[in-house]
Write a protein that holds these residues in place. Structure first.
Motif, short mmCIF file in Angstrom:
data_model
loop_
_atom_site.label_atom_id
_atom_site.label_comp_id
_atom_site.label_asym_id
_atom_site.label_seq_id
_atom_site.Cartn_x
_atom_site.Cartn_y
_atom_site.Cartn_z
N THR A 182 0.76 -1.22 -0.04
CA THR A 182 0.06 0.07 -0.14
C THR A 182 0.91 1.35 -0.07
N SER A 183 0.38 2.29 -0.10
CA SER A 183 0.87 3.58 -0.07
C SER A 183 0.46 4.48 1.26
N PRO A 184 0.99 4.80 2.26
CA PRO A 184 2.46 4.61 2.34
C PRO A 184 2.67 3.05 2.68
N ILE A 185 4.11 2.51 2.41
CA ILE A 185 4.20 1.24 2.33
C ILE A 185 4.28 0.89 4.11
N PHE A 186 3.56 -0.14 4.36
CA PHE A 186 3.75 -0.53 5.90
C PHE A 186 4.23 -1.88 6.04
N ASP A 187 5.25 -1.77 6.97
CA ASP A 187 6.02 -2.65 7.23
C ASP A 187 6.01 -2.89 8.73
N ILE A 188 5.67 -4.06 9.60
CA ILE A 188 5.23 -4.34 10.88
C ILE A 188 6.58 -4.37 11.58
N THR A 189 7.77 -4.69 10.81
CA THR A 189 8.91 -4.57 11.41
C THR A 189 9.68 -3.23 11.34
N LEU A 190 9.17 -2.36 10.87
CA LEU A 190 9.79 -1.03 10.73
C LEU A 190 9.01 0.15 11.50
N GLU A 191 9.54 0.56 12.57
CA GLU A 191 8.75 1.62 13.25
C GLU A 191 8.56 3.09 12.41
N THR A 192 9.23 3.21 11.50
CA THR A 192 9.35 4.62 10.85
C THR A 192 8.10 4.32 9.93
N SER A 193 7.72 3.25 9.50
CA SER A 193 6.60 3.01 8.46
C SER A 193 5.40 2.99 9.36
N ILE A 194 5.35 2.32 10.41
CA ILE A 194 4.04 2.45 11.65
C ILE A 194 3.84 3.68 12.05
N ALA A 195 5.06 4.52 12.33
CA ALA A 195 4.46 5.96 12.77
C ALA A 195 4.05 6.66 11.33
N ASN A 234 5.90 -11.10 15.05
CA ASN A 234 4.74 -11.24 15.97
C ASN A 234 4.60 -10.77 17.33
N ALA A 235 5.26 -10.11 18.01
CA ALA A 235 5.44 -9.39 19.22
C ALA A 235 5.88 -8.35 19.33
N ILE A 236 7.11 -7.91 18.59
CA ILE A 236 7.77 -6.68 18.90
C ILE A 236 6.95 -5.57 17.73
N GLY A 237 6.58 -6.13 16.71
CA GLY A 237 6.09 -5.22 15.66
C GLY A 237 4.62 -4.86 16.47
N PRO A 238 3.82 -5.62 16.62
CA PRO A 238 2.36 -5.45 17.32
C PRO A 238 2.55 -4.34 18.43
N ALA A 239 3.66 -4.83 19.30
CA ALA A 239 3.94 -3.88 20.23
C ALA A 239 4.19 -2.46 20.05
N ILE A 240 4.94 -2.23 18.88
CA ILE A 240 5.24 -0.64 18.53
C ILE A 240 3.99 -0.24 17.85
N LEU A 241 3.08 -1.20 17.21
CA LEU A 241 1.71 -0.73 16.75
C LEU A 241 0.85 -0.05 17.66
N MET A 242 0.77 -0.97 18.57
CA MET A 242 0.06 -0.54 20.08
C MET A 242 0.57 0.95 20.37
N LYS A 243 1.94 1.05 20.48
CA LYS A 243 2.45 2.29 20.93
C LYS A 243 2.17 3.39 20.26
N HIS A 244 1.85 3.44 18.89
CA HIS A 244 1.64 4.58 17.99
C HIS A 244 -0.26 4.86 17.69
N PHE A 245 -0.40 3.67 17.90
CA PHE A 245 -2.39 3.73 17.69
C PHE A 245 -3.10 3.84 18.68
N LEU A 246 -2.80 2.91 19.94
CA LEU A 246 -3.88 3.06 21.10
C LEU A 246 -3.99 4.37 21.49
N PRO A 247 -3.16 5.53 21.27
CA PRO A 247 -3.48 6.83 21.83
C PRO A 247 -4.36 7.49 20.66
#
Length: 243
Positions: free
Chosen positions: A52-65, A114-127
């Motif tokens: 997708t655009s922007p590219i989303f990679d669960i292992t890259l915090e920059t893409s999650i942000a 499976n664990a670190i990526g989703p944790a960073i996802l929660m860090k940015h999206f739960l707020p």
């Protein structure tokens, strides 16, 4: 027990909000997007993946942000976040049948996805979840991540990474409750789904759900969950899975 079968999909969510699906090109992710686009209460559905655009990679915090920045600029409340990413096998990585097969770098990859990526996802999206009204963050876990239900052994990296994910969900839910008491953060076991992920492991005589069936079941269970269920681990029938 939840009356999942009688659930009117997502009728418990305030109308006019948006949904977000991470991992939208996988079997369940794509089916979830299709279901959500027909939900009357969901005004818009965002899709994220490596294509997708922007590219989303669960292992890259920059893409999650970057994804979070895009969502935060939208003027509709986020009522549903579903993390449909995950890694079981691929390339030369395959679930270990014995302890002697455990490889540190391969285990680290499973943990990263499976664990670190989703944790960073929660860090940015739960707020970004609204402070009032029901809203849900759901991540796809797996029953094999249950420590209490582990009777067969094997699959060290996958089991450990999903067990870690469940702990992250549980911990995040406690923090989430302080500022967003009506919001939920949950782990979800979708069951065996007909997909490239599960194909190599289907036992003879086992009939997996279609991706469409799995998506409908997921939304039905989420619709039945209450704020008091936040931090829990549920399967596609609405039953709690043991830790």
């Amino acid at each position: 027990p939840m009356d999942v079968k009688s659930s009117l999909h997502l009728s418990s969510l305030p109308s006019g909000g948006c949904a977000v699906v991470f991992g939208c090109t996988g079997a369940i992710g794509a089916a979830l997007v299709k279901c959500l686009k027909s939900e009357k209460g969901i005004e818009y559905t965002f899709e994220f993946s490596r294509s997708t655009s922007p590219i989303f990679d669960i292992t890259l915090e920059t893409s999650i942000a970057e994804a979070a920045t895009k969502i935060s600029a939208f003027d509709k409340p986020i009522r549903l976040l579903i993390d449909a990413t995950g890694f079981l096998h691929g390339g030369d990585i395959y679930p270990e049948k014995a302890l002697s097969k455990v490889d540190g770098s391969k285990m680290a990859h499973a943990m990263a996805v499976n664990a670190i990526g989703p944790a960073i996802l929660m860090k940015h999206f739960l707020p970004l979840l609204p402070k009032e009204g029901k809203a849900i963050f759901c991540t796809l876990s797996a029953r094999v991540g249950s420590i209490g239900d582990n009777r067969l052994g094997g699959w060290y990296s996958y089991r450990a990474s999903k067990a870690a994910l469940n702990q992250i969900v549980r911990t995040s839910a406690i923090e989430l409750k302080r500022l967003r008491p009506a919001a939920l953060c949950v782990s979800y076991h979708p069951g065996t789904v007909d997909s490239t992920l599960s194909d190599p492991f289907l036992k003879s005589g086992l009939e997996p759900q279609s991706a469409a069936e799995a998506a409908k079941a997921c939304l039905a269970v989420l619709d039945c969950l209450k704020p008091s269920d936040s931090g829990g681990f549920f399967d596609y029938t609405g039953e709690k899975v043991p830790w």
